[in-house]
Scaffold this motif. Structure first.
Motif, PDB file in Angstrom:
ATOM      1  N   GLU A 139      14.298 -12.930   9.577  1.00 30.97           N
ATOM      2  CA  GLU A 139      15.601 -12.556   9.580  1.00 30.97           C
ATOM      3  C   GLU A 139      16.452 -13.435   8.929  1.00 30.97           C
ATOM      4  O   GLU A 139      16.320 -14.773   9.182  1.00 30.97           O
ATOM      5  CB  GLU A 139      16.276 -12.158  11.070  1.00 30.97           C
ATOM      6  N   TRP A 142      13.233  -8.349   7.132  1.00 30.88           N
ATOM      7  CA  TRP A 142      12.224  -7.953   6.353  1.00 30.88           C
ATOM      8  C   TRP A 142      10.820  -8.061   7.345  1.00 30.88           C
ATOM      9  O   TRP A 142      10.897  -8.883   8.039  1.00 30.88           O
ATOM     10  CB  TRP A 142      11.849  -9.251   5.234  1.00 30.88           C
ATOM     11  N   PRO A 143       9.997  -6.874   7.040  1.00 25.09           N
ATOM     12  CA  PRO A 143      10.295  -5.826   6.588  1.00 25.09           C
ATOM     13  C   PRO A 143      11.557  -4.943   6.937  1.00 25.09           C
ATOM     14  O   PRO A 143      11.785  -5.078   8.197  1.00 25.09           O
ATOM     15  CB  PRO A 143       8.978  -4.991   6.473  1.00 25.09           C
ATOM     16  N   PRO A 144      11.944  -4.094   6.380  1.00 27.57           N
ATOM     17  CA  PRO A 144      13.214  -3.336   6.965  1.00 27.57           C
ATOM     18  C   PRO A 144      12.590  -2.159   7.878  1.00 27.57           C
ATOM     19  O   PRO A 144      11.419  -1.651   7.885  1.00 27.57           O
ATOM     20  CB  PRO A 144      13.611  -2.843   5.538  1.00 27.57           C
ATOM     21  N   PRO A 145      13.528  -1.617   8.632  1.00 29.47           N
ATOM     22  CA  PRO A 145      13.280  -0.533   9.797  1.00 29.47           C
ATOM     23  C   PRO A 145      12.535   0.700   9.060  1.00 29.47           C
ATOM     24  O   PRO A 145      12.784   0.664   7.946  1.00 29.47           O
ATOM     25  CB  PRO A 145      14.614  -0.111  10.286  1.00 29.47           C
ATOM     26  N   ILE A 193      20.014  -8.638   8.668  1.00 28.16           N
ATOM     27  CA  ILE A 193      19.207  -8.410   7.315  1.00 28.16           C
ATOM     28  C   ILE A 193      17.632  -8.916   7.824  1.00 28.16           C
ATOM     29  O   ILE A 193      17.683  -9.990   8.239  1.00 28.16           O
ATOM     30  CB  ILE A 193      19.607  -9.225   6.132  1.00 28.16           C
ATOM     31  N   PRO A 225      10.367  -6.437  12.431  1.00 29.86           N
ATOM     32  CA  PRO A 225      10.788  -7.411  11.464  1.00 29.86           C
ATOM     33  C   PRO A 225      10.041  -8.464  11.868  1.00 29.86           C
ATOM     34  O   PRO A 225       9.795  -8.869  13.111  1.00 29.86           O
ATOM     35  CB  PRO A 225      12.258  -7.406  11.986  1.00 29.86           C
ATOM     36  N   GLU A 230      25.891  -7.521   9.191  1.00 31.63           N
ATOM     37  CA  GLU A 230      24.846  -6.918   9.127  1.00 31.63           C
ATOM     38  C   GLU A 230      23.558  -7.369   9.390  1.00 31.63           C
ATOM     39  O   GLU A 230      23.280  -8.669   8.778  1.00 31.63           O
ATOM     40  CB  GLU A 230      24.601  -6.494   7.504  1.00 31.63           C
TER      41      GLU A 230
END
Length: 356
Positions: free
Chosen positions: A49, A39-42, A37, A46, A35
């Motif tokens: 990471e 920030w910020p999420p889609p 990961i 970003p 996954e």
């Protein structure tokens, strides 16, 4: 002589067994994150990471020497890795240094040369008591603050004790440290005295900056310190719930931060570090997250939350950012150091173009 032949037989059998097993290659990287990961999420672009976590040398694929593995095959495997990481420092060569308050030691990970060792004390009779923070100078010497021993201990790059800085009547509770390599200056946060002690790297006390209070240039239980590329000092003024910025001589420049519960507010700020673009990163042990601010102290982003999964924290402490913008966070109660990366706009654009 039967015992001798029996010993040779056992030794050769173990050697062949180990050689075969080691020839199978290093362990697969179990941390490969399926996954992604960020920030910020889609759908937002970003900026941070998650990369991986460090607990043992295996996490960086640091292999043990042959005879060490042979001994552990016979006598049983010994535990290696952090228990309660508190301070962390990543130097320019790729080495990662981690203070461990539970194990009373400093772990040194060197993935480039595939080496790992632990500093447990200044001698067999004198162990570390409460190692808090760690930093290195331009020669690779390792500086470790010990809040109980009231010293900063200096070790060479191989972990051999060199000298100590400070004394019982000079330091009350040394915690965060930082080294200005250009000037050869060591800055030591004294949390209990609420000031900053300034030393030459050979241990000569130069001056003391600050005092107890809540005014500009005053502190209330400061904990960590970071140096900006311009030489300014960034100090986590923990009980005043703010960050203060001073020049290298101790002159007040600015401050930011306030107590609150909204994004960008602070509760119990601890570790502090700056990335290559001058953004300021703060860990918070109550919010259990990392907050990012711009050079003027305006909040930009918060990443992480309470938990045990990737990107989640349990009492985050020290933080360090390497030259290539890898972010190392001491995730104390999760018994690991989590590693993230700051994604610059140019890197994001290049990645998007490659996908196209």
């Amino acid at each position: 002589m039967r015992w001798y032949h029996k010993f040779i037989f056992i030794f050769l059998t173990l050697t062949l067994t180990l050689t075969y097993s080691f020839a199978m290659g290093p362990k697969a990287d179990v941390q490969k994150n399926k996954e992604h990961i960020v920030w910020p999420p889609p759908p937002w672009e970003p900026r941070i990471e998650f990369l991986y976590s460090i607990t043992t040398p295996d996490d960086l694929q640091i292999r043990k020497g042959f005879f060490r593995r042979l001994w552990e095959f016979v006598a049983g495997e010994s535990r290696e890795g952090v228990v309660k990481p508190f301070g962390v420092f990543a130097d320019d060569s790729g080495k990662v240094y981690v203070t461990d308050t539970a194990d009373q030691s400093v772990h040194v990970f060197d993935p480039k040369d595939s080496k790992y060792f632990v500093i447990e004390g200044i001698s067999k009779k004198t162990a570390l008591s409460s190692p808090i923070d760690v930093a290195t100078d331009s020669e690779g010497n390792i500086y470790v603050s010990d809040s109980v021993m009231r010293r900063v201990y200096v070790f060479n790059e191989k972990g051999k004790f060199v000298r100590e800085i400070g004394a019982d009547n000079a330091m009350q509770r040394p915690t965060g440290i930082a080294i200005d390599k250009a000037s050869g200056t060591l800055y030591v946060i004294d949390t209990l005295a609420s000031n900053i002690l300034v030393y030459s790297l050979d241990g000569k006390h130069i001056k003391t900056i600050g005092e107890y209070g809540n005014g500009n240039g005053q502190f209330n239980r400061p904990t960590f310190i970071a140096l900006g590329r311009e030489g300014n000092l960034y100090i986590t003024d923990t009980m005043n719930v703010r960050v203060q910025i001073l020049d290298r001589n101790g002159k007040f420049i600015g401050k930011f931060g306030k107590r609150g519960t909204r994004a960008g507010d602070l509760a119990n700020p601890r570790g502090i570090a700056l990335d290559s673009e001058g953004h300021i990163y703060l860990t918070d042990t109550i919010f259990e997250a990392v907050s990012i601010f711009d050079k003027s102290g305006q909040p930009l982003l918060v990443f992480g939350r309470q938990g045990t999964k990737h990107g989640e924290f349990a009492l985050p402490g020290g933080i360090s950012i390497s030259r290539d913008d890898k972010i190392y966070v001491a995730d104390s109660y999760n018994m690991r150091v989590q590693v993230f990366r700051y994604i610059k706009s140019s890197q994001q654009n290049n990645s998007t173009q490659q996908k196209r």
